[in-house]
Design a protein around this motif. Sequence first.
Motif, PDB file in Angstrom:
ATOM      1  N   UNK A  41       0.950  -1.065  -0.013  1.00  0.00           N
ATOM      2  CA  UNK A  41       0.133   0.074  -0.062  1.00  0.00           C
ATOM      3  C   UNK A  41       1.015   1.365  -0.131  1.00  0.00           C
ATOM      4  N   UNK A  42       0.425   2.529  -0.101  1.00  0.00           N
ATOM      5  CA  UNK A  42       1.210   3.527  -0.045  1.00  0.00           C
ATOM      6  C   UNK A  42       1.603   4.123   1.301  1.00  0.00           C
ATOM      7  N   UNK A  43       2.860   4.642   1.400  1.00  0.00           N
ATOM      8  CA  UNK A  43       3.072   5.207   2.750  1.00  0.00           C
ATOM      9  C   UNK A  43       2.203   6.361   3.308  1.00  0.00           C
ATOM     10  N   UNK A  44       1.742   6.918   2.230  1.00  0.00           N
ATOM     11  CA  UNK A  44       0.594   8.137   2.736  1.00  0.00           C
ATOM     12  C   UNK A  44      -0.552   7.352   3.523  1.00  0.00           C
ATOM     13  N   UNK A  45      -1.088   6.225   2.995  1.00  0.00           N
ATOM     14  CA  UNK A  45      -2.070   5.402   3.788  1.00  0.00           C
ATOM     15  C   UNK A  45      -1.770   4.952   5.187  1.00  0.00           C
ATOM     16  N   UNK A  46      -0.559   4.515   5.152  1.00  0.00           N
ATOM     17  CA  UNK A  46       0.119   4.131   6.400  1.00  0.00           C
ATOM     18  C   UNK A  46       0.314   5.400   7.491  1.00  0.00           C
ATOM     19  N   UNK A  47       0.596   6.514   6.952  1.00  0.00           N
ATOM     20  CA  UNK A  47       0.656   7.721   7.748  1.00  0.00           C
ATOM     21  C   UNK A  47      -0.655   8.294   8.316  1.00  0.00           C
ATOM     22  N   UNK A  48      -1.500   8.223   7.298  1.00  0.00           N
ATOM     23  CA  UNK A  48      -3.042   8.770   7.752  1.00  0.00           C
ATOM     24  C   UNK A  48      -3.379   7.744   8.678  1.00  0.00           C
ATOM     25  N   UNK A  49      -3.488   6.636   8.481  1.00  0.00           N
ATOM     26  CA  UNK A  49      -4.141   5.646   9.506  1.00  0.00           C
ATOM     27  C   UNK A  49      -3.389   5.802  10.791  1.00  0.00           C
ATOM     28  N   UNK A  50      -2.247   5.883  10.870  1.00  0.00           N
ATOM     29  CA  UNK A  50      -1.496   5.980  12.049  1.00  0.00           C
ATOM     30  C   UNK A  50      -1.645   7.284  12.877  1.00  0.00           C
ATOM     31  N   UNK A  51      -1.941   8.218  12.131  1.00  0.00           N
ATOM     32  CA  UNK A  51      -2.082   9.494  12.466  1.00  0.00           C
ATOM     33  C   UNK A  51      -3.448   9.629  13.395  1.00  0.00           C
ATOM     34  N   UNK A  52      -4.439   8.866  12.418  1.00  0.00           N
ATOM     35  CA  UNK A  52      -5.858   8.861  13.073  1.00  0.00           C
ATOM     36  C   UNK A  52      -5.940   8.191  14.407  1.00  0.00           C
TER      37      UNK A  52
END
Length: 206
Positions: A41-52
């Motif tokens: 998956x994209x690193x943007x997705x990972x960062x978004x989820x973990x920020x959430x």
Amino acid sequence: MKKLPDKTVERLSQYRRTLLIALGSGKHHIFSHELAAMLHITSVQVRRDIMLIGYSGTLRQGYDVKELIEIIGKIIDSKDGQKVAVIGIGNLGRAIIGYFSGKRTKLSIVAGFDVNPDKIDRVYAGVWCYNLDRLAEIIQKENISIAVLTVPAADATQIADQLILAGIKGILNFTPRPLNVPSNVYLEEYDMITSLEKLAYFVKKV
Ligand code: NAD
């Protein structure tokens, strides 16, 4: 915290599994792009989820693997753990019990149910198989909140109704029969044939 979207919860579970493997191989810090590459998956997705979930890493080292595993656990596990029953101790039911055995501390399969006298009152990978006619009694006594449905399709609707009446709050339906559940019950349907056909569609030559 507000309920997270179900796709986010799915990814958090995948992050945790991947992080546990990374930790097992001696990795203590991980960057979002590394986690993303492992899960395609994209690193943007990972960062978004973990920020959430209110966590962030550092620019220099990325995420602390142990901390992130703990935080994901706090979000997706329930504090006192949850109990699961498997209905239908056939090929699939037994495979699930065997696979799951000892894998999660907060989620445990504590009972199986079947109608076949050869299977009733036997233990499968540490899980007792009860007669289906004790479904409501055992669910209430053991405070079981989740059921995995691995019965023949023709029995699925009737068993799901019994499970809901007995107080089950989540059903993982492996049968090919789609189910209707009230809004206070969470339903997850897993159909291997659909997954395979989807794969075959993308793999086929035009
Ligand atoms: P199986 O015949 O090996 O097992 C079914 C079990 O359910 C048996 O032990 C049987 O005694 C029991 N059973 C029958 N009626 C019951 C009832 N009313 N209450 C409780 N138990 C009952 O079948 P299987 O291969 O394990 O498949 C089980 C289900 O899972 C089927 O519906 C099948 O289509 C489905 N399945 C789904 C997937 C998937 O990817 N979703 C994959 C394989 C099988």
